[in-house]
Motif scaffolding. Structure first.
Motif, mmCIF file in Angstrom:
data_model
loop_
_atom_site.group_PDB
_atom_site.id
_atom_site.type_symbol
_atom_site.label_atom_id
_atom_site.label_comp_id
_atom_site.label_asym_id
_atom_site.label_seq_id
_atom_site.Cartn_x
_atom_site.Cartn_y
_atom_site.Cartn_z
ATOM 1 N N SER A 5 0.830 -1.210 0.000
ATOM 2 C CA SER A 5 0.000 0.000 0.000
ATOM 3 C C SER A 5 0.861 1.255 0.000
ATOM 4 O O SER A 5 0.551 2.240 -0.672
ATOM 5 N N LEU A 6 1.959 1.208 0.766
ATOM 6 C CA LEU A 6 2.857 2.360 0.811
ATOM 7 C C LEU A 6 3.477 2.604 -0.556
ATOM 8 O O LEU A 6 3.576 3.751 -1.016
ATOM 9 N N GLY A 7 3.860 1.503 -1.230
ATOM 10 C CA GLY A 7 4.441 1.638 -2.565
ATOM 11 C C GLY A 7 3.445 2.219 -3.555
ATOM 12 O O GLY A 7 3.804 3.069 -4.381
ATOM 13 N N THR A 8 2.199 1.797 -3.471
ATOM 14 C CA THR A 8 1.159 2.328 -4.346
ATOM 15 C C THR A 8 0.940 3.802 -4.082
ATOM 16 O O THR A 8 0.822 4.615 -5.006
ATOM 17 N N MET A 29 -7.709 12.469 -12.197
ATOM 18 C CA MET A 29 -7.403 11.249 -11.450
ATOM 19 C C MET A 29 -7.145 10.070 -12.385
ATOM 20 O O MET A 29 -6.290 9.230 -12.108
ATOM 21 N N GLN A 30 -7.876 10.007 -13.492
ATOM 22 C CA GLN A 30 -7.691 8.909 -14.431
ATOM 23 C C GLN A 30 -6.267 8.924 -15.000
ATOM 24 O O GLN A 30 -5.624 7.881 -15.133
ATOM 25 N N ALA A 31 -5.769 10.108 -15.320
ATOM 26 C CA ALA A 31 -4.420 10.228 -15.873
ATOM 27 C C ALA A 31 -3.373 9.850 -14.831
ATOM 28 O O ALA A 31 -2.358 9.216 -15.144
ATOM 29 N N VAL A 32 -3.604 10.247 -13.592
ATOM 30 C CA VAL A 32 -2.674 9.899 -12.511
ATOM 31 C C VAL A 32 -2.632 8.387 -12.319
ATOM 32 O O VAL A 32 -1.555 7.789 -12.218
ATOM 33 N N ALA A 33 -3.802 7.758 -12.280
ATOM 34 C CA ALA A 33 -3.873 6.307 -12.090
ATOM 35 C C ALA A 33 -3.184 5.578 -13.239
ATOM 36 O O ALA A 33 -2.459 4.602 -13.032
ATOM 37 N N ARG A 34 -3.403 6.086 -14.463
ATOM 38 C CA ARG A 34 -2.768 5.460 -15.637
ATOM 39 C C ARG A 34 -1.250 5.580 -15.550
ATOM 40 O O ARG A 34 -0.530 4.623 -15.818
ATOM 41 N N ARG A 35 -0.761 6.737 -15.165
ATOM 42 C CA ARG A 35 0.687 6.940 -15.057
ATOM 43 C C ARG A 35 1.278 6.056 -13.954
ATOM 44 O O ARG A 35 2.392 5.543 -14.088
ATOM 45 N N ALA A 36 0.548 5.909 -12.835
ATOM 46 C CA ALA A 36 1.019 5.090 -11.713
ATOM 47 C C ALA A 36 0.766 3.606 -11.922
ATOM 48 O O ALA A 36 1.195 2.790 -11.102
ATOM 49 N N VAL A 38 -2.103 1.938 -11.764
ATOM 50 C CA VAL A 38 -3.051 1.379 -10.801
ATOM 51 C C VAL A 38 -4.449 1.775 -11.247
ATOM 52 O O VAL A 38 -4.620 2.601 -12.147
ATOM 53 N N SER A 39 -5.449 1.205 -10.609
ATOM 54 C CA SER A 39 -6.825 1.564 -10.943
ATOM 55 C C SER A 39 -7.161 2.928 -10.352
ATOM 56 O O SER A 39 -6.602 3.335 -9.323
ATOM 57 N N VAL A 40 -8.089 3.620 -10.992
ATOM 58 C CA VAL A 40 -8.502 4.918 -10.475
ATOM 59 C C VAL A 40 -9.172 4.764 -9.113
ATOM 60 O O VAL A 40 -9.125 5.659 -8.258
ATOM 61 N N GLY A 41 -9.780 3.579 -8.892
ATOM 62 C CA GLY A 41 -10.389 3.312 -7.598
ATOM 63 C C GLY A 41 -9.367 3.328 -6.472
ATOM 64 O O GLY A 41 -9.652 3.811 -5.373
ATOM 65 N N TYR A 44 -8.549 6.937 -5.513
ATOM 66 C CA TYR A 44 -9.562 7.502 -4.622
ATOM 67 C C TYR A 44 -9.501 6.862 -3.233
ATOM 68 O O TYR A 44 -9.739 7.528 -2.217
ATOM 69 N N HIS A 45 -9.158 5.584 -3.182
ATOM 70 C CA HIS A 45 -9.062 4.889 -1.895
ATOM 71 C C HIS A 45 -7.980 5.528 -1.015
ATOM 72 O O HIS A 45 -8.178 5.721 0.190
ATOM 73 N N HIS A 46 -6.842 5.874 -1.620
ATOM 74 C CA HIS A 46 -5.726 6.421 -0.851
ATOM 75 C C HIS A 46 -5.919 7.885 -0.492
ATOM 76 O O HIS A 46 -5.485 8.320 0.580
ATOM 77 N N PHE A 47 -6.575 8.668 -1.367
ATOM 78 C CA PHE A 47 -6.599 10.118 -1.163
ATOM 79 C C PHE A 47 -8.001 10.722 -1.094
ATOM 80 O O PHE A 47 -8.136 11.898 -0.773
ATOM 81 N N GLY A 48 -9.011 9.929 -1.382
ATOM 82 C CA GLY A 48 -10.386 10.392 -1.213
ATOM 83 C C GLY A 48 -10.923 11.238 -2.343
ATOM 84 O O GLY A 48 -12.082 11.102 -2.726
ATOM 85 N N SER A 49 -10.093 12.115 -2.901
ATOM 86 C CA SER A 49 -10.547 13.029 -3.946
ATOM 87 C C SER A 49 -9.329 13.612 -4.647
ATOM 88 O O SER A 49 -8.189 13.456 -4.188
ATOM 89 N N LYS A 50 -9.588 14.310 -5.740
ATOM 90 C CA LYS A 50 -8.492 14.993 -6.431
ATOM 91 C C LYS A 50 -7.869 16.046 -5.525
ATOM 92 O O LYS A 50 -6.645 16.195 -5.486
ATOM 93 N N ALA A 51 -8.691 16.768 -4.788
ATOM 94 C CA ALA A 51 -8.178 17.788 -3.865
ATOM 95 C C ALA A 51 -7.287 17.154 -2.802
ATOM 96 O O ALA A 51 -6.238 17.704 -2.441
#
Length: 209
Positions: A5-8, A29-36, A38-41, A44-51
């Motif tokens: 989880s920390l690595g993600t 968020m979709q672009a961030v998930a794609r770059r990382a 991982v799934s976009v879900g 959101y699980h780690h940070f709750g929102s884009k903000a």
């Protein structure tokens, strides 16, 4: 938090910072998930929102700044004034070297989620700086007649404005010269002797990469 989880989380933070830099302060968020990768879900699980993700990226930036120039800094000068000038040099160098710095002190600084993080960081620096000036007054390095809390607020605000001007300039001032100019102003405000500045180096052109 387990290692996976920390690595993600770290991959998402790194990806978000890269997206913010490329997008000049904007991300999806979709672009961030794609770059990382991982799934976009998960994002959101780690940070709750884009903000929440943007705030976490900025918080990481300020943690690095603290380590470079404040609480975690390894400053070598023994003399109080030389050490504080060295601190300013580390502060300037960190912002010059970090590709995220122009966004943090520029466009992103107006975002509510960033303002909250910045306000908390600045509050800690104001408190630590006032304690530092009080100690310098007890040691008779700084005159006792100045108000430590007002003085540190003026110092931090002035340094920040000088840095904003430098980072946003088409031709950035040489960092050593900028450090010297800032210290000369602060030393005068604190009633300290100022060593002569060296000849003015040429400005450095800001990279557009």
């Amino acid at each position: 938090m387990d290692a996976a989880s920390l690595g993600t989380r770290e991959r998402l933070l790194s990806a978000a910072q890269a997206e913010l830099i490329e997008g000049h302060g904007h991300l999806e968020m979709q672009a961030v998930a794609r770059r990382a990768q991982v799934s976009v879900g998960l994002a959101y699980h780690h940070f709750g929102s884009k903000a929440g993700l943007i705030a976490a990226v900025v918080e990481g930036f300020y943690e690095q700044l603290d380590a470079a120039a404040f609480g975690g800094a390894k400053l070598s000068a023994a003399d109080w004034a030389d050490r504080e000038k060295e601190r300013i040099g580390a502060y300037v160098a960190f912002h010059y070297d970090h590709p995220f710095a122009p966004l943090v002190i520029g466009p992103l600084s107006r975002a509510p989620e960033v303002l909250d993080v910045e306000t908390a960081f600045t509050g800690r620096q104001l408190a630590a700086g006032a304690r530092m000036l009080e100690a310098a007054q007890r040691d008779r390095i700084v005159p006792g007649g100045i108000d430590p809390h007002l003085t540190i607020a003026l110092m931090i605000g002035g340094i920040r404005q000088a840095l904003i001007g430098a980072l946003m300039s088409e031709r950035r001032p040489d960092p050593a010269r900028l450090t010297g100019d800032i210290w000369a102003f602060l030393a005068a405000a604190l009633g300290l002797p100022v060593k002569p500045l060296s000849a003015r180096p040429r400005a450095t052109r800001r990279s557009r990469s």
